[in-house]
Design a protein around this motif. Sequence first.
Motif, PDB file in Angstrom:
ATOM      1  N   UNK A   1       0.708  -1.314  -0.237  1.00 28.65           N
ATOM      2  CA  UNK A   1      -0.059  -0.458   0.026  1.00 28.65           C
ATOM      3  C   UNK A   1       0.962   1.233   0.101  1.00 28.65           C
ATOM      4  N   UNK A   2       2.223   1.363   0.700  1.00 31.08           N
ATOM      5  CA  UNK A   2       2.589   2.305   0.800  1.00 31.08           C
ATOM      6  C   UNK A   2       3.309   2.820  -0.695  1.00 31.08           C
ATOM      7  N   UNK A   3       4.210   1.486  -0.699  1.00 27.33           N
ATOM      8  CA  UNK A   3       4.013   1.691  -2.308  1.00 27.33           C
ATOM      9  C   UNK A   3       3.778   2.530  -3.647  1.00 27.33           C
ATOM     10  N   UNK A   4       2.409   1.702  -3.061  1.00 28.34           N
ATOM     11  CA  UNK A   4       1.436   2.407  -4.186  1.00 28.34           C
ATOM     12  C   UNK A   4       1.310   3.720  -3.400  1.00 28.34           C
ATOM     13  N   UNK A   5       1.077   5.074  -2.302  1.00 27.84           N
ATOM     14  CA  UNK A   5       0.850   5.574  -2.340  1.00 27.84           C
ATOM     15  C   UNK A   5       2.317   6.784  -3.121  1.00 27.84           C
ATOM     16  N   UNK A   6       3.819   5.933  -2.393  1.00 35.77           N
ATOM     17  CA  UNK A   6       4.127   6.609  -3.348  1.00 35.77           C
ATOM     18  C   UNK A   6       4.168   7.135  -4.600  1.00 35.77           C
ATOM     19  N   UNK A   7       4.094   5.706  -5.715  1.00 42.87           N
ATOM     20  CA  UNK A   7       3.743   6.273  -7.346  1.00 42.87           C
ATOM     21  C   UNK A   7       2.564   6.895  -7.343  1.00 42.87           C
ATOM     22  N   UNK A   8       1.335   6.959  -6.836  1.00 40.85           N
ATOM     23  CA  UNK A   8       0.590   7.958  -6.747  1.00 40.85           C
ATOM     24  C   UNK A   8       1.219   9.420  -5.881  1.00 40.85           C
ATOM     25  N   UNK A   9       1.360   8.693  -5.208  1.00 33.18           N
ATOM     26  CA  UNK A   9       1.823  10.355  -5.040  1.00 33.18           C
ATOM     27  C   UNK A   9       3.463  11.742  -6.653  1.00 33.18           C
ATOM     28  N   UNK A  10       3.841  10.736  -6.037  1.00 37.39           N
ATOM     29  CA  UNK A  10       4.750  11.274  -7.662  1.00 37.39           C
ATOM     30  C   UNK A  10       3.834  11.604  -8.651  1.00 37.39           C
ATOM     31  N   UNK A  11       3.325  10.842  -9.534  1.00 37.28           N
ATOM     32  CA  UNK A  11       2.631  11.012 -10.459  1.00 37.28           C
ATOM     33  C   UNK A  11       1.497  12.185 -10.380  1.00 37.28           C
ATOM     34  N   UNK A  12       1.034  12.344  -8.882  1.00 36.66           N
ATOM     35  CA  UNK A  12       0.210  13.317  -9.059  1.00 36.66           C
ATOM     36  C   UNK A  12       1.105  14.745  -9.007  1.00 36.66           C
ATOM     37  N   UNK A  13       1.994  14.523  -8.050  1.00 39.84           N
ATOM     38  CA  UNK A  13       2.380  15.808  -8.072  1.00 39.84           C
ATOM     39  C   UNK A  13       3.275  16.295 -10.091  1.00 39.84           C
ATOM     40  N   UNK A  14       3.349  15.548 -10.103  1.00 36.01           N
ATOM     41  CA  UNK A  14       3.681  15.290 -11.938  1.00 36.01           C
ATOM     42  C   UNK A  14       2.699  16.375 -12.375  1.00 36.01           C
ATOM     43  N   UNK A  15       1.432  15.519 -12.438  1.00 32.78           N
ATOM     44  CA  UNK A  15       0.728  15.758 -12.760  1.00 32.78           C
ATOM     45  C   UNK A  15       0.012  17.213 -12.285  1.00 32.78           C
ATOM     46  N   UNK A  16      -0.254  17.673 -11.237  1.00 30.53           N
ATOM     47  CA  UNK A  16      -0.085  19.032 -10.565  1.00 30.53           C
ATOM     48  C   UNK A  16       0.627  20.533 -10.651  1.00 30.53           C
ATOM     49  N   UNK A  17       2.099  19.839 -10.740  1.00 34.10           N
ATOM     50  CA  UNK A  17       3.217  20.650 -11.789  1.00 34.10           C
ATOM     51  C   UNK A  17       2.837  21.304 -13.481  1.00 34.10           C
ATOM     52  N   UNK A  18       2.402  20.011 -13.693  1.00 31.47           N
ATOM     53  CA  UNK A  18       1.762  19.948 -15.119  1.00 31.47           C
ATOM     54  C   UNK A  18       0.751  20.993 -15.016  1.00 31.47           C
ATOM     55  N   UNK A  19      -0.404  21.169 -14.698  1.00 26.05           N
ATOM     56  CA  UNK A  19      -1.341  22.003 -14.715  1.00 26.05           C
ATOM     57  C   UNK A  19      -1.155  23.528 -14.472  1.00 26.05           C
ATOM     58  N   UNK A  20      -0.079  23.758 -13.710  1.00 28.80           N
ATOM     59  CA  UNK A  20       0.577  24.818 -13.399  1.00 28.80           C
ATOM     60  C   UNK A  20       1.421  25.340 -14.468  1.00 28.80           C
ATOM     61  N   UNK A  21       2.402  24.518 -15.250  1.00 27.81           N
ATOM     62  CA  UNK A  21       3.399  24.767 -16.367  1.00 27.81           C
ATOM     63  C   UNK A  21       2.279  25.527 -17.019  1.00 27.81           C
ATOM     64  N   UNK A  22       0.947  23.955 -17.661  1.00 29.49           N
ATOM     65  CA  UNK A  22       0.711  24.330 -19.106  1.00 29.49           C
ATOM     66  C   UNK A  22      -0.032  25.296 -18.631  1.00 29.49           C
ATOM     67  N   UNK A  23      -1.120  25.856 -17.732  1.00 24.86           N
ATOM     68  CA  UNK A  23      -1.208  27.277 -17.592  1.00 24.86           C
ATOM     69  C   UNK A  23      -0.778  28.430 -18.054  1.00 24.86           C
ATOM     70  N   UNK A  24       0.871  28.115 -17.390  1.00 23.65           N
ATOM     71  CA  UNK A  24       1.302  29.635 -17.603  1.00 23.65           C
ATOM     72  C   UNK A  24       1.679  30.085 -19.188  1.00 23.65           C
TER      73      UNK A  24
END
Length: 224
Positions: free
Chosen positions: A29-52
Amino acid sequence: MLGKPCLLSEKTYAIIMTESQSMEGWSIIEEREVINSKKNRIREAAIKVLSLKGLEKTKVSDVVKEAGVAQGTFYLYYESKNALVPDIAEKMLLHMLKEMKGRISEEEPFRNQLKNIIEITFEITYLYRDVLGLCYSGMATTGFFQEWEQIYIPYYEWLEERIEKAQRRKDIRQDMQPSMIAKILVELMEGIAEQAYLFEGKKDKVVDYQKDLMNFSITALKCE
């Protein structure tokens, strides 16, 4: 050495084995959470950068810098920056569907359900207004139209199920296919919400748009 340790009682051995299995489960579960956390960080960063910067001017290096991850990590989840577009669109749609499932009871008259669906559609459209334009332009330039349709399947199915129940209760007309009604309603609601927030920018007209949309829909569906 395999087998049960001879110095442990049956009860103690059972407890140890249960806890061991539990720990193994938690590690997964923790491993999956780490994976999801990294993917979420990338996605949230992408939203910010793409918006700009927009899709054309955005580089993968911009996204990973904003996310605070290595460039190699990006390619574990996405084959290119274009692959971010359907993922961002899916996040938006899942958010909307979660809101609808949590706030709309299937026991309500369909008229009430429809009113809530319209309101939530406008809420989510406003929340993601900066990203929606990117999603549409990204879909057009990257050719992810098939993925776009796949993303909408859970939403269509959920709404179709509500429509079928409404037809059985004779809340709405029974001479149309639920799947067709669902698609028409979704396109109509999203189109008007996007018109209000993305193209016209008339937030002061939102209440009027919602009322007109509601009146049109209940008339077309012959809502009781």
